[in-house]
Design a protein around this motif. Sequence first.
Motif, PDB file in Angstrom:
ATOM      1  N   LYS A  14      -3.922  -1.936   5.827  1.00 28.07           N
ATOM      2  CA  LYS A  14      -4.109  -0.512   5.263  1.00 28.07           C
ATOM      3  C   LYS A  14      -5.188  -0.391   4.235  1.00 28.07           C
ATOM      4  N   VAL A  15      -6.091   0.412   4.075  1.00 26.51           N
ATOM      5  CA  VAL A  15      -6.799   0.381   2.430  1.00 26.51           C
ATOM      6  C   VAL A  15      -6.780   1.930   2.168  1.00 26.51           C
ATOM      7  N   LEU A  75      -7.004   4.339   5.106  1.00 23.22           N
ATOM      8  CA  LEU A  75      -8.016   3.854   6.454  1.00 23.22           C
ATOM      9  C   LEU A  75      -7.276   2.469   6.715  1.00 23.22           C
ATOM     10  N   ASP A  76      -7.717   2.337   8.204  1.00 26.34           N
ATOM     11  CA  ASP A  76      -7.219   1.152   9.118  1.00 26.34           C
ATOM     12  C   ASP A  76      -8.454   0.185   8.798  1.00 26.34           C
ATOM     13  N   GLY A  77      -8.026  -0.899   8.381  1.00 25.77           N
ATOM     14  CA  GLY A  77      -8.990  -2.084   8.016  1.00 25.77           C
ATOM     15  C   GLY A  77      -8.593  -3.243   9.019  1.00 25.77           C
ATOM     16  N   TRP A 103       0.582  -1.101  -0.002  1.00 28.31           N
ATOM     17  CA  TRP A 103      -0.075   0.215   0.042  1.00 28.31           C
ATOM     18  C   TRP A 103       1.020   1.260  -0.003  1.00 28.31           C
ATOM     19  N   GLN A 104       1.903   1.410   0.766  1.00 34.48           N
ATOM     20  CA  GLN A 104       2.790   2.507   0.698  1.00 34.48           C
ATOM     21  C   GLN A 104       3.095   2.599  -0.540  1.00 34.48           C
ATOM     22  N   GLU A 105       3.801   1.739  -1.410  1.00 40.17           N
ATOM     23  CA  GLU A 105       4.454   1.864  -2.778  1.00 40.17           C
ATOM     24  C   GLU A 105       3.050   2.613  -3.768  1.00 40.17           C
TER      25      GLU A 105
END
Length: 312
Positions: free
Chosen positions: A259-260, A247-249, A229-231
Motif C-alpha cells: 500500500k502506498v 494506492l495499491d502498489g 501504512w495503517q498506523e
Amino acid sequence: MTVNHKIIWNEVKDYLFIALGLFMYTIAFTVFLMPYQIVAGGVTGLSAIIYYATGFHLENTYIIINGVLLVVALKILGIKFLMKTIFAIFTLYFMLKFAQDIIPKQENGLPFKLMGEGQDFMSMIIGCVITGIALATVFMNNGSTGGTDVIAASVNKFHPNVSLGNVLIAADFCIIGSCMFFPQFGSYTERAHKVMFGFCVMAMENYTLDYVMNARRQSVQFFIFSQKWQEIANAIGTKMNHGVTILDGHGWYTGKQIKVLCILAKKNESINMFRLIKMIDPNAFVSQSSVIGVYGEGFDEMKVKIKDNVKN
C-alpha cells in the motif's frame, strides 16, 4: 470561540496586518527610495514623481488620485470590496505624512540619505525588498493599497480575460515612463536613467512580492511506502488533520503487494510529517516532491471563470 467571534477576530487580524504592511511600506519608501529620488509604480510612485518634479506634497497627490479612483470604482466594485482599500488608503496617507514630518531632511527637502551619497542602487535593493514584503503582507490579509489595484479590478470585472497582473504592469510602465516628460529631472540621459531604475524597482518589488506569497502557499506531495501504512495513515489523519489517499502498489523485485500513501500538504508542514513517519516506522521509504499548484478544499481556490456557453 463562537463562529461570530471567530469571524470578527479574523477581520480584526486582517486590519492589524494590513496596517503593519503599510507601516513597513512607509518606512521603506521614505527612508530608502525617496531620498535618492527613485521612482516606482502605482499611485504612490506617480505621486513621488510629481513631488520630485514640482514639490507638491506626495501624500496629497496620493489621496487626491485615490479619492477620484474610489468614487469611480464604488459603483463598479461595491462598498464591500472597497472597505479595506479605503482603510489602507487613509492609513498610508497619514503614515506617509507623519514619516516625512519626523525624518530629518536634506537641503532639497527630501528625507536624509541613510545609506550615504552614491548608494542609489543599494538603497533601491533594500527598499524594494521591504516594499515587496510589505505589499505581500497587505495582499495576504485580503487588503489592497488602492490606486492601480482598483483600476485593475475594475477592468477585470468587465473583461475577465484581461488578467490583473497585465493591467498592473501596463499601468506601472506608463507611470515610470512618464519621467521622460518632466524636464525637471534633467537631460534625456538623466531621465532615461531614472526610468531604468524605476523598471528595476518594479521587477525586484514584484519578484519579492511573488516569492513571499508563493512561499506561504507552496505545497508538496508525499508518497510513503511502509509496512505500517495503517498506523501512519491513522496518525496523519488524526494528529495532522490531513486526508490520505491509499494506492495499491506492486513491488517488481519482491513481487509483493504494498500500500502506498499519497498525501498533499503545505511545505511548512513537511518537518512535522517526517517526524511523525519516523516515530512510527524509521525504515519507511518516503518520496517528497514540490507541486506547481494544489486546488480544492484546504488549499487554493480555482480562480477561473466558466463561460456561459460551456455551462450550457
